[in-house]
Design an enzyme around this catalytic site. Sequence first.
Site, PDB file in Angstrom:
ATOM      1  N   HIS A   1     -15.046  46.325  89.632  1.00  0.00           N
ATOM      2  CA  HIS A   1     -15.738  45.185  89.005  1.00  0.00           C
ATOM      3  C   HIS A   1     -14.925  43.897  89.144  1.00  0.00           C
ATOM      4  O   HIS A   1     -14.927  43.055  88.250  1.00  0.00           O
ATOM      5  CB  HIS A   1     -16.021  45.452  87.522  1.00  0.00           C
TER       6      HIS A   1
ATOM      7  N   ASN B   1     -23.660  48.994  82.535  1.00  0.00           N
ATOM      8  CA  ASN B   1     -24.116  48.679  83.891  1.00  0.00           C
ATOM      9  C   ASN B   1     -25.602  48.363  83.898  1.00  0.00           C
ATOM     10  O   ASN B   1     -26.280  48.563  82.892  1.00  0.00           O
ATOM     11  CB  ASN B   1     -23.868  49.881  84.820  1.00  0.00           C
TER      12      ASN B   1
ATOM     13  N   TYR C   1      -9.377  51.760  79.963  1.00  0.00           N
ATOM     14  CA  TYR C   1      -9.524  50.306  79.809  1.00  0.00           C
ATOM     15  C   TYR C   1      -8.326  49.702  79.080  1.00  0.00           C
ATOM     16  O   TYR C   1      -7.843  48.638  79.450  1.00  0.00           O
ATOM     17  CB  TYR C   1     -10.838  49.972  79.086  1.00  0.00           C
TER      18      TYR C   1
HETATM   19 FE1  HDD Z   1     -15.500  51.057  84.159  1.00  0.00          FE
HETATM   20  C1  HDD Z   1     -14.264  47.934  84.483  1.00  0.00           C
HETATM   21  C2  HDD Z   1     -18.625  49.747  83.489  1.00  0.00           C
HETATM   22  C3  HDD Z   1     -16.805  54.230  84.067  1.00  0.00           C
HETATM   23  C4  HDD Z   1     -12.399  52.333  84.470  1.00  0.00           C
HETATM   24  N1  HDD Z   1     -16.299  49.217  84.033  1.00  0.00           N
HETATM   25  C5  HDD Z   1     -15.613  48.044  84.203  1.00  0.00           C
HETATM   26  C6  HDD Z   1     -16.501  46.937  84.020  1.00  0.00           C
HETATM   27  C7  HDD Z   1     -17.728  47.449  83.748  1.00  0.00           C
HETATM   28  C8  HDD Z   1     -17.593  48.880  83.742  1.00  0.00           C
HETATM   29  C9  HDD Z   1     -18.998  46.677  83.484  1.00  0.00           C
HETATM   30  C10 HDD Z   1     -16.131  45.482  84.156  1.00  0.00           C
HETATM   31  C11 HDD Z   1     -15.799  44.868  82.835  1.00  0.00           C
HETATM   32  C12 HDD Z   1     -15.537  43.404  83.004  1.00  0.00           C
HETATM   33  O1  HDD Z   1     -16.479  42.683  83.340  1.00  0.00           O
HETATM   34  O2  HDD Z   1     -14.397  43.013  82.817  1.00  0.00           O
HETATM   35  N2  HDD Z   1     -17.358  51.830  83.919  1.00  0.00           N
HETATM   36  C13 HDD Z   1     -18.486  51.134  83.558  1.00  0.00           C
HETATM   37  C14 HDD Z   1     -19.533  52.072  83.223  1.00  0.00           C
HETATM   38  C15 HDD Z   1     -19.025  53.319  83.391  1.00  0.00           C
HETATM   39  C16 HDD Z   1     -17.652  53.177  83.827  1.00  0.00           C
HETATM   40  C17 HDD Z   1     -20.928  51.676  82.756  1.00  0.00           C
HETATM   41  C18 HDD Z   1     -19.679  54.644  83.181  1.00  0.00           C
HETATM   42  C19 HDD Z   1     -20.609  54.857  82.319  1.00  0.00           C
HETATM   43  N3  HDD Z   1     -14.753  52.932  84.294  1.00  0.00           N
HETATM   44  C20 HDD Z   1     -15.446  54.109  84.200  1.00  0.00           C
HETATM   45  C21 HDD Z   1     -14.527  55.222  84.202  1.00  0.00           C
HETATM   46  C22 HDD Z   1     -13.268  54.688  84.306  1.00  0.00           C
HETATM   47  C23 HDD Z   1     -13.435  53.254  84.361  1.00  0.00           C
HETATM   48  C24 HDD Z   1     -14.930  56.670  84.099  1.00  0.00           C
HETATM   49  C25 HDD Z   1     -11.924  55.355  84.364  1.00  0.00           C
HETATM   50  C26 HDD Z   1     -11.648  56.561  84.050  1.00  0.00           C
HETATM   51  N4  HDD Z   1     -13.672  50.270  84.515  1.00  0.00           N
HETATM   52  C27 HDD Z   1     -12.525  50.985  84.538  1.00  0.00           C
HETATM   53  C28 HDD Z   1     -11.283  50.130  84.639  1.00  0.00           C
HETATM   54  C29 HDD Z   1     -11.895  48.703  84.599  1.00  0.00           C
HETATM   55  C30 HDD Z   1     -13.385  48.961  84.557  1.00  0.00           C
HETATM   56  C31 HDD Z   1     -10.382  50.452  85.761  1.00  0.00           C
HETATM   57  C32 HDD Z   1     -11.447  47.729  85.663  1.00  0.00           C
HETATM   58  C33 HDD Z   1     -11.148  46.439  84.953  1.00  0.00           C
HETATM   59  C34 HDD Z   1     -11.307  46.741  83.551  1.00  0.00           C
HETATM   60  O3  HDD Z   1     -11.579  48.069  83.394  1.00  0.00           O
HETATM   61  O4  HDD Z   1     -11.207  45.979  82.648  1.00  0.00           O
HETATM   62  O5  HDD Z   1     -10.463  50.361  83.560  1.00  0.00           O
END
Ligand code: HDD
Length: 730
Positions: free
Chosen positions: A109, A182, A396
């Site tokens: 993202h 999402n 997160y």
């Molecule tokens: Fe995630 C970012 C949505 C599963 C690890 N995720 C991130 C963002 C969104 C989502 C919208 C961007 C937030 C922003 O605008 O700053 N992610 C989802 C949804 C998931 C999902 C709807 C499943 C239902 N994500 C998911 C899993 C993991 C992550 C299973 C890790 C085990 N996601 C992350 C992250 C991020 C992230 C690496 C990257 C930047 C952040 O968190 O802030 O931690």
Amino acid sequence: MHGSSMKRLLTWATLVGSMSAVTQAACPFADPNYLAKREEGAQQQTEDILEEYKVDDSNAYMSSDVGGPMEDQNSLKAGYRGSTLMEDWIFRQKIQHFDHERIPERAVHARGAGAHGTFTSYADWSNITAASFLGGAGKKTPVFVRFSTVAGSRGSADTARDVHGFATRFYTDEGNFDIVGNNIPVFFIQDAIRFPDLIHSVKPSPDNEIPQGATAHDSAWDFFSQQPSTMHTLFWAMAGNGIPRSYRHMDGFGVHTFRFVKEDGSSKLIKWHFKTKQGKASLVWEEAQVLSGKNADFHRQDLWDAIESGNGPEWELSVQIVDEEKALAFGFDLLDPTKIIPEELAPLVPLGIMKLDRNPTNYFAETEQVMYQPGHIVRGIDFTEDPLLQGRLFSYLDTQLNRNQGGPNFEQIPINRPVSPIHNNNRDGAGQMFIHKNVYPYTPNTLNNGYPLQANQTHGKGFFTAPNRIVDGKLVRALSPTFDDHWSQARLFYNSLTRVEQQFLINAMRFEASHLKNEQVKKNVLAQINRVSNDVAKRVAVALGLEAPAPDPTFYHDNVTAGLSIFNETLPTIATLRVGVLVSSLNGGSLAQAQQLKEQLGKDGVVVTVVGEVLREGVDQTYSAADATGYDAVVVADGAEGLLTGKGSSPLFPAGRPGQIVVDSFRWGKPVGAVGEKAGKALEETVGVGRGEDEGVVVGGGVEEVVRGVEEGLRVFRFLGRFAVDEGAE
Ligand code: HDD
């Protein structure tokens, strides 16, 4: 004072009054400042909560980071031609700051855009949740929303086919609440431990970093076909949901099942939905691809412009509510994030409306530094045992530490600060912004009279987890067998689309699978698709020159559900949609007509761009800069006919550009119109159809008739009859 705020103050005052009888000294809520601050938080609701942090440079002299005046922008040297001196701390400070300007982009993202707004609750929802932001009719809570794509890096194109992030922060008067969701209601995997594998497979290849922001490569489809839990989400992404017309034209989902908890501690299962008030709309794939080159900022520009024009987008926040005991009652597991609850089984309950109406002042400070976490919940909302959600609760928090260069104080950054006061014993760390007066930062203490006291449900409204929640079981490193069906809901999704949408989905799979080099991966992909639908598998196989697989019918069914198609409803509003009016800059009549079109379409908030050979008064854009991707509809004005048919070729624009704009608009299903006989004839010649021969083509009439036709066409948005469907498609 706002009614609900007044009520809130009274409630708190009453509480404080009754508590003071118990023990005045030990009660933090007896502190009049606490109440005032809390009330202030509530009052700030519709105001700009970041105002106090903003820096205004107008009428200011330049100063260094430590406040001294700065004279000029030359470095200090030993003589005019001499080398730069180490002692030039002004030089060092500036360059050092520059060297550290970037923080790590989000691992996923990374590409996104955000906006501020307000959530307004429709009612007092204390009958279903204790969440205070849902605690009164008309109660307002500031929000910051960030939309994103998943796979691309920070500079990637907005219109890459992808799942889109829809992350919302509510700055509630009881702390920050984030729905990190999402635009697709399901996810690829069911256990967070598989997330790095998913992301490694969709990200560019580790050797050459190709392709950027795209899944059309072997590793992604290798993973998808080996991990069939991806099928449902994949089907959504291959349909129009992967290429929305704008962030404004998509829904948002919390994806996981969460809990609503009432004051009495009882709870129910819920799923979050943000329903777009703009209507759902999607691009077509070729258009999205062209846009990636023509305007990589298409979605962020659209959001920005809509808000600047006063047409901020709105979403209705709704929930589906299910009794705890019914977690397995529908034939699938509500803890499984690859499943929707069809609306027929649990209707949407609309709770309130969210409107985005203010663009950020500074992209980095707000959009880049906002750090959402699914773990940011408030009283009245709770998690479930969904293993994907559980893993996210770690990821997160951890990722924010990384993005804040290891420092734990990222929640103190203005965009991350809650509007409610913070009192705890967390101390120090890099970039600490608070000066804590309490010299006894531990609990329990007597030396600070016990402050800050622990809240509980009677004093300070305490619980964050549903008190009646029971979690136990034997240790198993496995997924529940109730998570095993990966195909039935993918099929339900496919069945619920219109025929042309199904074709779009198949075309997208053909596009992606055609990029695969490995024959075995192609076959594996077909085998998985075939478990969803033999029709889809056969039609993809044909394009790959592979043998159609025999039906694999275990999960086949004919069920459909409501609300999944993007194209089967007209748009509720056409405000902010864009119309290109093609003119000849040198023809006064053409220009006058364009003005009429602009005025009339403008009445409904449609944004008109007048396109001519050269810029002059009444012309907004040149043909050399214009493209069909820039408009949702095009109209040819009288006088532009020569340009359209190519007779008027000119070095002022690429050969054939005016005609190409019309042809592309038509091919991509957009409404096209022409005013008057001559322009009408030219348009007919260009796109091959005339009056009455194709829906969405309005030719030959006067300005008013064309305006009416184009407006109707914009509501339909895309005329699906223009798209070829496979012969014999079911
Ligand atoms: Fe995630 C970012 C949505 C599963 C690890 N995720 C991130 C963002 C969104 C989502 C919208 C961007 C937030 C922003 O605008 O700053 N992610 C989802 C949804 C998931 C999902 C709807 C499943 C239902 N994500 C998911 C899993 C993991 C992550 C299973 C890790 C085990 N996601 C992350 C992250 C991020 C992230 C690496 C990257 C930047 C952040 O968190 O802030 O931690």
